[in-house]
Write an enzyme that holds these catalytic residues in place. Structure first.
Site, PDB file in Angstrom:
ATOM      1  N   TYR A 103       0.888  -1.167   0.053  1.00  0.00           N
ATOM      2  CA  TYR A 103      -0.027  -0.114  -0.175  1.00  0.00           C
ATOM      3  C   TYR A 103       0.858   1.115   0.118  1.00  0.00           C
ATOM      4  O   TYR A 103       1.963   1.193  -0.687  1.00  0.00           O
ATOM      5  CB  TYR A 103      -0.872  -0.057   1.405  1.00  0.00           C
ATOM      6  N   ARG A 155      -9.191  10.393  -8.221  1.00  0.00           N
ATOM      7  CA  ARG A 155      -8.242  11.162  -7.368  1.00  0.00           C
ATOM      8  C   ARG A 155      -7.324  10.081  -6.464  1.00  0.00           C
ATOM      9  O   ARG A 155      -7.669   9.728  -5.245  1.00  0.00           O
ATOM     10  CB  ARG A 155      -8.984  12.099  -6.150  1.00  0.00           C
ATOM     11  N   LYS A 173      -5.933  -1.893  -0.571  1.00  0.00           N
ATOM     12  CA  LYS A 173      -7.056  -1.782   0.515  1.00  0.00           C
ATOM     13  C   LYS A 173      -7.404  -3.221   0.890  1.00  0.00           C
ATOM     14  O   LYS A 173      -7.516  -3.519   2.045  1.00  0.00           O
ATOM     15  CB  LYS A 173      -7.957  -1.155   0.305  1.00  0.00           C
ATOM     16  N   GLU A 244     -13.596   4.700  -2.346  1.00  0.00           N
ATOM     17  CA  GLU A 244     -12.249   5.061  -2.255  1.00  0.00           C
ATOM     18  C   GLU A 244     -11.717   5.922  -3.451  1.00  0.00           C
ATOM     19  O   GLU A 244     -11.687   5.727  -4.596  1.00  0.00           O
ATOM     20  CB  GLU A 244     -11.545   3.751  -2.226  1.00  0.00           C
ATOM     21  N   ASP A 245     -10.822   7.031  -3.062  1.00  0.00           N
ATOM     22  CA  ASP A 245     -10.397   7.767  -3.991  1.00  0.00           C
ATOM     23  C   ASP A 245     -11.220   8.525  -5.033  1.00  0.00           C
ATOM     24  O   ASP A 245     -10.804   8.489  -6.217  1.00  0.00           O
ATOM     25  CB  ASP A 245      -8.975   7.126  -4.668  1.00  0.00           C
ATOM     26  N   ASP A 267     -13.621   5.965   2.758  1.00  0.00           N
ATOM     27  CA  ASP A 267     -12.530   5.746   3.932  1.00  0.00           C
ATOM     28  C   ASP A 267     -11.700   7.432   3.755  1.00  0.00           C
ATOM     29  O   ASP A 267     -11.138   7.650   4.962  1.00  0.00           O
ATOM     30  CB  ASP A 267     -11.724   4.724   3.322  1.00  0.00           C
ATOM     31  N   ASP A 268     -11.634   7.808   2.746  1.00  0.00           N
ATOM     32  CA  ASP A 268     -10.766   9.255   2.770  1.00  0.00           C
ATOM     33  C   ASP A 268     -11.660  10.426   3.449  1.00  0.00           C
ATOM     34  O   ASP A 268     -10.873  10.994   4.104  1.00  0.00           O
ATOM     35  CB  ASP A 268     -11.054   9.661   1.123  1.00  0.00           C
ATOM     36  N   ASN A 407      -0.114  11.642   1.538  1.00  0.00           N
ATOM     37  CA  ASN A 407       0.852  10.622   0.915  1.00  0.00           C
ATOM     38  C   ASN A 407       0.742  10.346  -0.494  1.00  0.00           C
ATOM     39  O   ASN A 407      -0.217  11.194  -1.128  1.00  0.00           O
ATOM     40  CB  ASN A 407       0.735   9.116   1.964  1.00  0.00           C
TER      41      ASN A 407
END
Length: 546
Positions: A103, A155, A173, A244-245, A267-268, A407
Site C-alpha cells: 500500500y 483522485r 486496501k 475510495e479515492d 474511507d478518505d 501521502n
C-alpha cells in the site's frame, strides 16, 4: 470458527496442475505427502515438503535482495497470484516491512505504472460501456462478496486522475483487510468503475489499461454508479461498499446519497477522520490538553479535512461544547487562502468551516493570525510545513500537534526529522507516510503513521460480523476512541501516537468488536447479538496458515 465464503456458482475442486494454478488453494511445495497423493500432485512438485515458515523465509530472502520498491511490489503481486495463503502469511508476520510495499507509499507508483507492470487481472473492471449489464458482470465473480472497495480512479492518493490504473488502490486496501483484520480474501472484491480519464498522460500511454475517452459526468455518471450500487446490493445481499479515492465533487454527494440506503462508507472522509481524531486523543494524553480547548488549522479543505473536522466537532460536542463553538475551533486553508465567509468561491462542503475573519492568503499567515494548537496537512502538497511554519507553531505552543498526513512520501508536508528538529523536539507528530526513528538531543522519537489501516479493516470486519445495515458516525467515533485506548504509555514516551503496527490484528479485533456492539445497540445488526461479541469477531478472522 470462521466459515469459508460461499462459491458463487458450481465449481468442482481442482486437482493436479489446475490446483497448483489456483492461488486460493495452492500451497506449492507446502503440500504434504498425503495431499500430493489425494490431489494428483506427484511429479509436479520437487520431493521435499517445505513448511510454510520455510517458504516465507525464501520469499523474504528474495524480496530483501531487491532494492527497488516497485520491483518488490511486482514480486509480491506475483506471489499473491500464485499462492494466496503464503502471500498473507508473509504480510501478517512482517506487516511493518510489507505494508509500505503493498500500500502507501509504493502503491502510488504502482498505479502510475499499472499498465507497464500488469501481469494478471485482479478484481472487476466495470466500464462505461457496461451500462445495462452490470449485474450480469458482477455474477461472473466466483465468490459471495462481503465487502467491495470501489474507485473511479479520479483522485488516486495525492497523484490525481489515473483512471483505470487506480485499480491498485482497491486491491491494496483489500489486501490490508485480510492482513490487518482477518477478513477472508474470498469475501473481498476490488472494483474499478472506468468512466474514462481526463489525464493526457494516461491517454497517451500505449500500455494504459482503461477506456480511452474523457470522463463521464453528470447524469450519465450518476446512472452508471446507481446501476452499480443497485446491482451489487442485489447480487451480494448485505455487502459492505467502501468508496475510495473519488474526487471531492463526487465523494461527498455519493456518500450522502447512499449512506442511509446501503452499508457504505468513504474511507478518505470517515476513515481518515477516525485515525486523525485518535491521534489527537493520544497527543492530548502527552500534553495534558483538553479536546474542547484545541484549535485546529487544516492545510487543505477537501474530503480528508472536512471529514476530520466533522468528527472532531462531534467529539467536542460530546465533550460539552455547543456545535457553533466546536466548529469555530476548526479552520482550513485551501489553494486560495484561509476559508472565510466573505469568499464567494466556496464549495458546499467548506461552508460549515467558513468563519468570519479577514482574508489571509497563506498558511504561515493563518497560523500567526489564528494561533492554532494543531496543524493537519491533508492537501497533498509536499514540503508545505516549512521551517518557518514549524518554528511558529513551536513559538506559540509548548508541544504543538503536527500531523503531516498526505501521502505518498513525495507529497508529505514535512518529514519526521524536520518536524522534530524545527520544533526543538517538542512536536507531537504523526505522518501519512512512513518515516524512520529520529534522534534529537539524546532522545529517540519513533513517529508512527496516522494510517487509515488502523481503522478501516476493523470497521469492515465489525460490519461484516454483525451484518450491519449501515455504518454510522458513532461507529467511527468508537473506533477512534478504541484505537487511542490501545496506545501504551511506552508508545507515548517515545512520541508514538499510535500502537505498533505488528499489533494491528489485535487493534482491528478490538475496533471490530466496538463497531459490532454499536450495531447491536442501535438495532442496525442483521443477526442477534452473540453472548460474547469479541469471541464472535475473533472466531471469524481468517488465518492464512495451511
Amino acid at each position: 470458527m470462521y466459515e469459508k465464503p460461499e462459491v458463487n456458482g458450481n465449481h468442482s475442486a481442482p486437482s493436479g496442475l489446475a490446483l497448483l494454478r489456483d492461488p486460493a488453494l495452492n500451497h506449492g511445495t507446502g503440500f504434504t505427502e498425503a495431499e500430493r497423493d489425494k490431489h494428483n500432485l506427484r511429479g509436479f512438485l520437487p520431493p521435499h515438503v517445505h513448511t510454510q515458515k520455510e517458504q516465507a523465509m525464501r520469499v523474504l530472502e528474495r524480496l530483501r535482495a531487491v532494492n527497488d520498491p516497485l520491483e518488490k511490489f511486482v514480486a509480491l503481486n506475483a506471489l499473491h497470484d500464485r499462492n494466496e495463503s503464503l502471500f498473507f502469511r508473509v504480510l501478517c508476520d512482517n506487516i511493518d516491512e510489507m505494508q509500505p510495499l503493498v500500500y502507501t507509499p509504493t502503491v502510488g507508483l504502482a498505479c502510475q505504472k499499472f499498465g507497464h507492470i500488469f501481469q494478471r487481472p485482479r478484481g472487476l473492471f466495470i466500464g462505461a460501456n457496461d451500462r445495462g449489464r452490470i449485474a450480469q458482470l458482477l455474477r461472473n465473480w466466483p465468490y459471495q462478496a462481503g465487502i467491495i472497495v470501489v474507485t473511479d480512479g479520479e483522485r488516486i492518493l495525492g497523484l490525481g486522475d489515473l483512471g483505470a490504473n487506480g485499480m491498485g488502490i482497491p486491491v491494496g486496501k483489500l489486501s490490508l483487510y485480510t492482513a490487518c483484520a482477518g477478513v477472508h480474501p474470498q469475501l473481498c472484491l476490488p472494483v474499478t468503475i472506468d468512466v474514462g480519464t481526463n489525464s493526457a498522460a494516461m491517454m497517451q500511454d500505449p500500455f494504459y489499461v482503461g477506456l480511452r475517452q474523457r470522463r463521464l459526468t453528470g447524469a450519465a455518471y450518476d446512472e452508471l454508479l446507481d446501476e452499480f450500487i443497485t446491482a451489487a446490493s442485489e447480487v451480494f445481499p448485505g455487502v459492505v461498499i467502501q468508496f475510495e479515492d473519488f474526487a471531492n465533487h463526487n465523494a461527498f454527494r455519493l456518500l450522502k446519497k447512499y449512506r442511509d440506503r446501503i452499508c457504505t462508507f468513504n474511507d478518505d472522509i470517515q476513515g481518515t477522520a477516525a485515525v486523525a481524531l485518535s491521534g489527537i486523543f493520544s497527543a492530548l494524553r502527552i500534553n495534558g490538553g483538553k479536546l474542547t480547548e484545541q484549535k485546529l488549522l487544516f492545510l487543505g479543505a477537501g474530503e480528508a479535512a472536512t471529514g476530520i473536522a466533522d468528527l472532531v466537532v462531534a467529539a467536542m460536542i460530546a465533550g460539552g461544547l455547543a456545535e457553533s463553538d466546536a466548529r469555530q475551533r476548526c479552520w482550513a486553508v485551501d489553494s486560495r487562502g484561509l476559508v472565510v465567509k466573505s469568499r464567494t468561491d466556496l464549495a458546499e462542503h467548506k461552508l460549515p468551516y467558513a468563519h468570519d475573519h479577514a482574508r489571509v492568503g497563506d498558511f504561515l499567515s493563518a497560523i500567526k493570525a489564528l494561533k492554532p494548537t494543531a496543524i493537519v496537512g491533508v492537501a497533498a502538497v509536499g514540503g508545505t510545513f516549512t521551517q518557518q511554519v514549524l518554528e511558529e507553531m513551536a513559538r506559540i505552543n509548548k508541544q504543538p500537534i503536527v500531523f503531516a498526513l498526505s501521502n505518498p512520501t513525495s507529497q508529505a508536508e514535512c518529514t519526521a526529522e524536520e518536524a522534530y528538529r524545527w520544533t526543538k523536539g517538542r512536536a507531537l507528530f504523526a505522518c501519512g507516510s512512513p518515516f524512520d526513528p529520529v534522534k534529537y538531543e539524546g532522545k529517540t522519537f519513533v513517529p508512527r503513521q496516522g494510517n487509515n489501516s488502523y481503522i478501516f479493516p476493523g470497521i469492515g470486519l465489525g460490519a461484516i460480523t454483525s451484518r450491519a445495515r449501515s455504518i454510522t458516525d458513532e461507529m467511527f467515533m468508537v473506533a477512534a476512541q478504541t484505537l487511542a485506548q490501545l496506545v501504551t504509555q511506552a508508545d507515548l514516551d517515545q512520541g508514538s501516537l499510535y500502537p505498533a503496527l505488528p499489533r494491528i490484528r489485535e487493534v482491528s479485533a478490538h475496533i471490530a468488536t466496538a463497531v459490532a456492539e454499536c450495531a447491536y445497540k442501535n438495532g442496525l445488526a442483521g443477526k442477534p447479538r452473540p453472548d460474547d461479541v469479541a469471541a464472535d469477531v475473533r472466531g471469524q478472522m481468517f488465518d492464512p496458515n495451511y
